[in-house]
Design an enzyme around this catalytic site. Structure first.
Site, mmCIF file in Angstrom:
data_model
loop_
_atom_site.group_PDB
_atom_site.id
_atom_site.type_symbol
_atom_site.label_atom_id
_atom_site.label_comp_id
_atom_site.label_asym_id
_atom_site.label_seq_id
_atom_site.Cartn_x
_atom_site.Cartn_y
_atom_site.Cartn_z
ATOM 1 N N ARG A 94 14.058 9.612 -1.875
ATOM 2 C CA ARG A 94 13.040 9.505 -2.922
ATOM 3 C C ARG A 94 11.853 10.390 -2.561
ATOM 4 O O ARG A 94 11.298 10.273 -1.475
ATOM 5 C CB ARG A 94 12.569 8.060 -3.041
ATOM 6 C CG ARG A 94 11.395 7.895 -3.948
ATOM 7 C CD ARG A 94 10.756 6.523 -3.829
ATOM 8 N NE ARG A 94 9.386 6.652 -4.239
ATOM 9 C CZ ARG A 94 8.406 5.889 -3.805
ATOM 10 N NH1 ARG A 94 8.626 4.925 -2.945
ATOM 11 N NH2 ARG A 94 7.186 6.091 -4.225
ATOM 12 N N HIS A 138 2.911 10.238 -7.844
ATOM 13 C CA HIS A 138 2.530 9.513 -6.629
ATOM 14 C C HIS A 138 1.088 9.918 -6.296
ATOM 15 O O HIS A 138 0.815 10.500 -5.253
ATOM 16 C CB HIS A 138 3.503 9.832 -5.486
ATOM 17 C CG HIS A 138 3.506 8.823 -4.383
ATOM 18 N ND1 HIS A 138 4.639 8.165 -3.947
ATOM 19 C CD2 HIS A 138 2.517 8.344 -3.600
ATOM 20 C CE1 HIS A 138 4.341 7.344 -2.953
ATOM 21 N NE2 HIS A 138 3.052 7.435 -2.709
ATOM 22 N N GLU A 183 3.384 2.700 -7.628
ATOM 23 C CA GLU A 183 2.307 1.737 -7.371
ATOM 24 C C GLU A 183 1.105 1.894 -8.296
ATOM 25 O O GLU A 183 -0.023 2.135 -7.845
ATOM 26 C CB GLU A 183 1.853 1.834 -5.914
ATOM 27 C CG GLU A 183 2.958 1.537 -4.934
ATOM 28 C CD GLU A 183 2.479 1.407 -3.484
ATOM 29 O OE1 GLU A 183 1.289 1.669 -3.208
ATOM 30 O OE2 GLU A 183 3.299 1.021 -2.646
ATOM 31 N N ASN A 304 7.882 -1.785 -3.678
ATOM 32 C CA ASN A 304 7.357 -1.349 -2.379
ATOM 33 C C ASN A 304 6.721 -2.569 -1.744
ATOM 34 O O ASN A 304 5.932 -3.265 -2.394
ATOM 35 C CB ASN A 304 6.268 -0.292 -2.539
ATOM 36 C CG ASN A 304 6.800 1.045 -3.030
ATOM 37 O OD1 ASN A 304 8.008 1.236 -3.146
ATOM 38 N ND2 ASN A 304 5.903 1.964 -3.314
ATOM 39 N N TYR A 306 5.060 -4.279 2.031
ATOM 40 C CA TYR A 306 4.692 -4.163 3.451
ATOM 41 C C TYR A 306 4.374 -5.509 4.067
ATOM 42 O O TYR A 306 4.767 -5.797 5.191
ATOM 43 C CB TYR A 306 3.508 -3.195 3.601
ATOM 44 C CG TYR A 306 3.944 -1.784 3.288
ATOM 45 C CD1 TYR A 306 4.504 -0.990 4.281
ATOM 46 C CD2 TYR A 306 3.896 -1.276 1.992
ATOM 47 C CE1 TYR A 306 4.968 0.294 4.002
ATOM 48 C CE2 TYR A 306 4.361 0.002 1.705
ATOM 49 C CZ TYR A 306 4.894 0.781 2.713
ATOM 50 O OH TYR A 306 5.371 2.032 2.443
ATOM 51 N N GLU A 363 10.097 1.273 -0.727
ATOM 52 C CA GLU A 363 9.228 1.516 0.442
ATOM 53 C C GLU A 363 9.144 0.236 1.252
ATOM 54 O O GLU A 363 8.949 -0.851 0.689
ATOM 55 C CB GLU A 363 7.795 1.878 0.034
ATOM 56 C CG GLU A 363 7.577 3.280 -0.395
ATOM 57 C CD GLU A 363 6.105 3.597 -0.648
ATOM 58 O OE1 GLU A 363 5.225 2.990 -0.004
ATOM 59 O OE2 GLU A 363 5.850 4.457 -1.498
HETATM 60 C C1 FCB Z 1 2.148 2.815 -0.058
HETATM 61 C C2 FCB Z 1 2.146 4.200 -0.651
HETATM 62 C C3 FCB Z 1 2.703 5.260 0.278
HETATM 63 C C4 FCB Z 1 2.294 5.035 1.719
HETATM 64 C C5 FCB Z 1 2.527 3.607 2.138
HETATM 65 C C6 FCB Z 1 2.147 3.316 3.572
HETATM 66 O O1 FCB Z 1 1.199 2.023 -0.709
HETATM 67 O O2 FCB Z 1 2.920 4.237 -1.824
HETATM 68 O O3 FCB Z 1 2.298 6.496 -0.215
HETATM 69 O O4 FCB Z 1 1.012 5.461 1.924
HETATM 70 O O5 FCB Z 1 1.815 2.749 1.301
#
Ligand code: FCB
Length: 460
Positions: A94, A138, A183, A304, A306, A363
């Site tokens: 991607r 992006h 995002e 995405n 984290y 992500e």
């Molecule tokens: C996300 C973004 C990506 C990167 C990661 C760590 O929010 O989409 O570009 O910076 O975080």
């Protein structure tokens, strides 16, 4: 040494373990993700126009005054980077197209040299047996369009649609996977939402206008791509995290944040409605038929993720809330992001239930301050442990009924991490920025082995 060649660095016992993958589909897609501004460099080459991120960097707002001028020099080194992907065994990659590279003025005259870069990239990916996943946006909006109001003016919908049509028409013979936005909640909230309402009362209005125009641009782009690309598979990519209160007193603030962070885009795009509170704020910016324009048929939902977002009430903030501290007992990555794999499982189940689309995780990864050791190896055990636990949580979500079809690590390479510049590294490949040498980290070898096992399991 050519990229990707070399023995895997030694890791400890725990980090050689793999998560269970038993629940995954046989055709599960393993991939890696990047984005244009974060890796391409060549900022002043072949006619590329400036983006809002070039301006932000020039203002000295990024750590260490870093810029995207060279980044990972991927514009020139894409073949080496594709060789890394091949070595990893990923089925998909991607990336995003830089709007100002193909349309330096944002609209009007196209830049043939910029378009040719993505021709080369896509052709080389296909020759390597890697499926290109193309994201249209992006965050690198052409500066000239931002000067005209950017996402806060409704004109942006037609600018973005024309750009989407150009990209789909040019690459749609070879690319079938298209994402409209990466995002949207993050670039709108961080661009317009957070901050002190007392100093800039137009902030909340500009946030609401931006939210609605991005949604309209998404709907129009879906149609533009669909009309030009037979067999297109289209989605949008959302940063979806549970919003949790920092303290008991922040419960309301966390619920409020959830509306903007997690629902302001997926709800209208997939369900055709805004959450009530947002709908009321948006009414002045809406026209008859807008919700139908936004809700266009989609093929998948990009997530995405984290870690959960901790939220605190903040009466001085524009929206009455802000990012809060995590409770002290919650573990964190080296850059302080909370690590809670169970919340990933819950997030995936929530998305599956709320929107009913096949999910691709586009992500997930860990940011740190990796350095080569005295032997030149980068042993990133923390990243391996993070990936193991998060991929394990994904497998659990699939067992519990979520239709998840792929997983992409952020990121193939250490790269320009927005406000943090090059001080934060998310790559499974280390980039020595002064020389541009790529060194696959221990996590690269671990991910390669994981993919190998998963694919052997699927074939067996
Ligand atoms: C996300 C973004 C990506 C990167 C990661 C760590 O929010 O989409 O570009 O910076 O975080």
């Amino acid at each position: 040494m050519p990229a990707g060649v070399g023995n895997p660095p030694q890791t400890d016992q725990t980090t050689r373990e793999f998560p269970l993958l038993a629940a995954l589909r046989r055709d599960f897609t393993w991939g890696v993700s990047t984005s244009s501004f974060q890796i391409e460099g060549a900022a002043h080459e072949d006619g590329r126009g400036p983006s809002v991120w070039d301006t932000y960097c020039q203002k000295g707002l990024v750590a260490n005054h870093d810029t995207g001028d060279i980044a990972c020099d991927h514009y020139h080194r894409y073949a080496e980077d594709i060789a890394l992907m091949q070595r990893l065994g990923v089925q998909a990659y991607r990336f995003s197209v830089a709007w100002p590279r193909v349309l330096p003025q944002g609209r009007g005259t196209l830049n043939e040299l910029g378009l040719q870069f993505y021709d080369r990239l896509i052709d080389a990916l296909l020759a390597a047996g890697i499926e290109p996943w193309l994201c249209l946006y992006h965050w690198d909006m052409p500066q000239v369009l931002d000067d005209l109001g950017g996402w806060t003016t409704r004109d942006v919908v037609s600018w973005f649609t024309d750009y989407a049509a150009l990209v789909a028409g040019r690459y749609g013979d070879r690319v079938k996977r298209f994402a409209t936005f990466n995002e949207p909640s993050i670039f709108t909230l961080f661009g317009h939402g957070f901050g002190d309402g007392k100093r800039d009362i137009s902030g909340v209005n500009s946030l609401h206008r931006a939210v609605h125009h991005v949604n309209l641009a998404h709907g129009a782009a879906v149609d533009a791509v669909r009309a030009r690309v037979p067999g297109a598979s289209i989605g949008a990519i959302h940063n979806f995290q549970m919003c949790l209160p920092s303290t008991l007193a922040d419960a309301e603030a966390a619920k409020h944040c959830d509306l903007y962070w997690n629902r302001a885009f997926p709800d209208p795009q997939c369900l055709g409605t805004y959450p009530d509170r947002i709908q009321r704020a948006l009414e002045p910016h809406m026209q008859t038929g807008d919700l139908a324009r936004i809700r266009r048929p989609l093929d998948w939902f990009g997530v995405n993720h984290y870690g959960p977002t901790y939220v605190k009430a903040d009466p001085n903030a524009r929206l009455g809330f802000g990012i809060g501290p995590k409770p002290p007992d919650i573990p964190a990555t080296p850059i302080g992001w909370p690590i809670v794999p169970e919340k990933f499982r819950e997030t995936l189940l929530r998305v599956a239930k709320a929107y009913g689309l096949p999910i691709y995780v586009l992500e997930n990864g860990l940011g740190g301050h990796d350095k080569p050791d005295e032997k030149g190896a980068v042993v990133d055990n923390e990243r391996i442990a993070y990936l193991r636990d998060y991929i394990g949580a994904l497998n659990e979500a699939v067992s519990a009924g979520a239709d998840i079809r792929g997983y992409f690590v952020w990121s193939l390479l250490d790269n320009f991490e927005w406000d943090s510049g090059y001080s934060v590294r998310f790559g499974i490949t280390y980039v020595d920025f002064p020389t541009q040498r790529r060194i696959p980290k221990a996590s690269f070898h671990w991910y390669r082995d994981l993919i190998k096992r998963a694919r052997a399991q699927a074939d067996g």
